[in-house]
Write a protein that holds these residues in place. Sequence first.
Motif, PDB file in Angstrom:
ATOM      1  N   THR A 160       1.013  -1.137   0.194  1.00  0.00           N
ATOM      2  CA  THR A 160       0.150   0.052   0.315  1.00  0.00           C
ATOM      3  C   THR A 160       0.897   1.291  -0.050  1.00  0.00           C
ATOM      4  O   THR A 160       0.286   2.404   0.273  1.00  0.00           O
ATOM      5  CB  THR A 160      -0.974   0.052   1.131  1.00  0.00           C
ATOM      6  OG1 THR A 160      -0.114   0.090   2.198  1.00  0.00           O
ATOM      7  CG2 THR A 160      -1.976  -0.914   1.206  1.00  0.00           C
ATOM      8  N   LEU A 277       4.527  -4.476  -8.818  1.00  0.00           N
ATOM      9  CA  LEU A 277       3.456  -3.791  -8.275  1.00  0.00           C
ATOM     10  C   LEU A 277       2.924  -2.712  -8.903  1.00  0.00           C
ATOM     11  O   LEU A 277       1.434  -2.548  -9.070  1.00  0.00           O
ATOM     12  CB  LEU A 277       3.660  -3.609  -6.882  1.00  0.00           C
ATOM     13  CG  LEU A 277       2.781  -2.844  -5.966  1.00  0.00           C
ATOM     14  CD1 LEU A 277       1.668  -3.715  -5.678  1.00  0.00           C
ATOM     15  CD2 LEU A 277       3.286  -2.519  -4.544  1.00  0.00           C
ATOM     16  N   SER A 281      -0.893  -2.205 -10.696  1.00  0.00           N
ATOM     17  CA  SER A 281      -1.828  -1.200 -10.006  1.00  0.00           C
ATOM     18  C   SER A 281      -2.125  -0.399 -11.031  1.00  0.00           C
ATOM     19  O   SER A 281      -2.765   0.699 -10.618  1.00  0.00           O
ATOM     20  CB  SER A 281      -0.917  -0.706  -9.007  1.00  0.00           C
ATOM     21  OG  SER A 281      -0.689  -1.672  -7.954  1.00  0.00           O
ATOM     22  N   GLY A 285      -6.681  -1.974 -11.406  1.00  0.00           N
ATOM     23  CA  GLY A 285      -5.811  -2.680 -10.544  1.00  0.00           C
ATOM     24  C   GLY A 285      -5.308  -1.792  -9.228  1.00  0.00           C
ATOM     25  O   GLY A 285      -4.622  -2.293  -8.211  1.00  0.00           O
ATOM     26  N   ALA A 286      -5.331  -0.399  -9.383  1.00  0.00           N
ATOM     27  CA  ALA A 286      -4.942   0.437  -8.409  1.00  0.00           C
ATOM     28  C   ALA A 286      -5.350  -0.061  -6.772  1.00  0.00           C
ATOM     29  O   ALA A 286      -4.672   0.185  -5.811  1.00  0.00           O
ATOM     30  CB  ALA A 286      -5.392   1.959  -8.371  1.00  0.00           C
ATOM     31  N   ARG A 287      -6.684  -0.473  -6.634  1.00  0.00           N
ATOM     32  CA  ARG A 287      -7.270  -0.579  -5.377  1.00  0.00           C
ATOM     33  C   ARG A 287      -7.028  -2.265  -5.499  1.00  0.00           C
ATOM     34  O   ARG A 287      -7.062  -2.880  -4.177  1.00  0.00           O
ATOM     35  CB  ARG A 287      -8.607  -0.173  -5.143  1.00  0.00           C
ATOM     36  CG  ARG A 287      -8.750   1.320  -4.965  1.00  0.00           C
ATOM     37  CD  ARG A 287     -10.445   1.676  -4.894  1.00  0.00           C
ATOM     38  NE  ARG A 287     -11.001   0.979  -3.704  1.00  0.00           N
ATOM     39  CZ  ARG A 287     -10.794   1.168  -2.560  1.00  0.00           C
ATOM     40  NH1 ARG A 287     -10.208   2.214  -2.065  1.00  0.00           N
ATOM     41  NH2 ARG A 287     -11.480   0.472  -1.629  1.00  0.00           N
ATOM     42  N   THR A 289      -5.253  -4.727  -6.933  1.00  0.00           N
ATOM     43  CA  THR A 289      -3.883  -5.500  -6.725  1.00  0.00           C
ATOM     44  C   THR A 289      -3.239  -5.567  -5.027  1.00  0.00           C
ATOM     45  O   THR A 289      -2.961  -6.730  -4.614  1.00  0.00           O
ATOM     46  CB  THR A 289      -2.847  -4.871  -7.452  1.00  0.00           C
ATOM     47  OG1 THR A 289      -3.214  -5.008  -8.848  1.00  0.00           O
ATOM     48  CG2 THR A 289      -1.401  -5.293  -7.202  1.00  0.00           C
ATOM     49  N   PRO A 290      -3.344  -4.268  -4.476  1.00  0.00           N
ATOM     50  CA  PRO A 290      -2.908  -4.444  -2.930  1.00  0.00           C
ATOM     51  C   PRO A 290      -3.676  -5.108  -2.054  1.00  0.00           C
ATOM     52  O   PRO A 290      -3.266  -5.830  -1.359  1.00  0.00           O
ATOM     53  CB  PRO A 290      -3.045  -2.836  -2.410  1.00  0.00           C
ATOM     54  CG  PRO A 290      -2.800  -2.207  -3.808  1.00  0.00           C
ATOM     55  CD  PRO A 290      -3.457  -3.096  -5.047  1.00  0.00           C
TER      56      PRO A 290
END
Length: 312
Positions: A160, A277, A281, A285-287, A289-290
Amino acid sequence: MLYTLSLALPELPAASAEILTAAANADRGAAEVVAEAARRSVTVDLDGGRCRAGRVRIGGAGTNETRATIEIDFTCDSSHGRLDITEDWRAFLGEHYQTLGNLRTPSGERQVIFGEESRSVTVDIDRTVATGWFDFVKLGIEHILTGYDHLLFLVALLATARGAWSVVRIVTAFTLAHSVTLSVAALGIVTIPDRIIEPLIAATIVWVALENLFAAEPDRRRWIWSFGFGLVHGFGFASVLGELGLKGATLVRGLVGFNVGVEIGQLIFVAVFLPALMWLSRGRGARLTPRIASLAVAAIGTYWLVERIFVG
């Protein structure tokens, strides 16, 4: 010649840990199984002649202990020349095991590694060797890059992270913290048993992964957790040097070189993980993937935590 193998029970396959524990607690049948596995797994040749495996002793694995030892006596017809050691515990320890060896000979001490890349080692026991800086740096790099619990912790810490400054603070805090506890543990100033440290390492992984999932701004004070939990991981790193039994100037070289190697290995991992990463992301994928990464880390960390508490 005496061969000694020290094993962390929580890291073994469940069946092997169970039979090794039974053997260490005087179960004759289990002891015979372990002894036979030991004689099949280790061969020693000295000066071109095969050394004969003799008595096998199993120790440790008592109440609340997380380590066990296997000792094999070898009788060799020669006492000089080329020493060839072949070690293949895959049938007992699993395909991806790695062991660290400390060879003590009249000419000095040297460190060797057995793993997937190398199942055998050859040394000239009459040749004087110095345990140099590079040997310990290499050992530190290999340890961090094969230390999956430490790598998963880094994944959770950085999943994150927002921006380069955040990454720098997190990695620097982790580095400073584990350098401190690695030093004090390796020098014998503070000693904490593996049965405490190993579950704590797993717990740090779970904590950070869950914080990623449920905290509103997990990155805001991440460097604080990175430092605090880094202290715990440093004790885990120190167990490697402890197993080598280093003393005096060799211990100092080992401590500095190993620590440098750990940092190099850590930077290699970060240099590979962060671009991957960032690529994953992008866009939607920004939210996602993490969260996926944190869920996977939390699941694996929880498994290790339960295993290390109840198996150990």
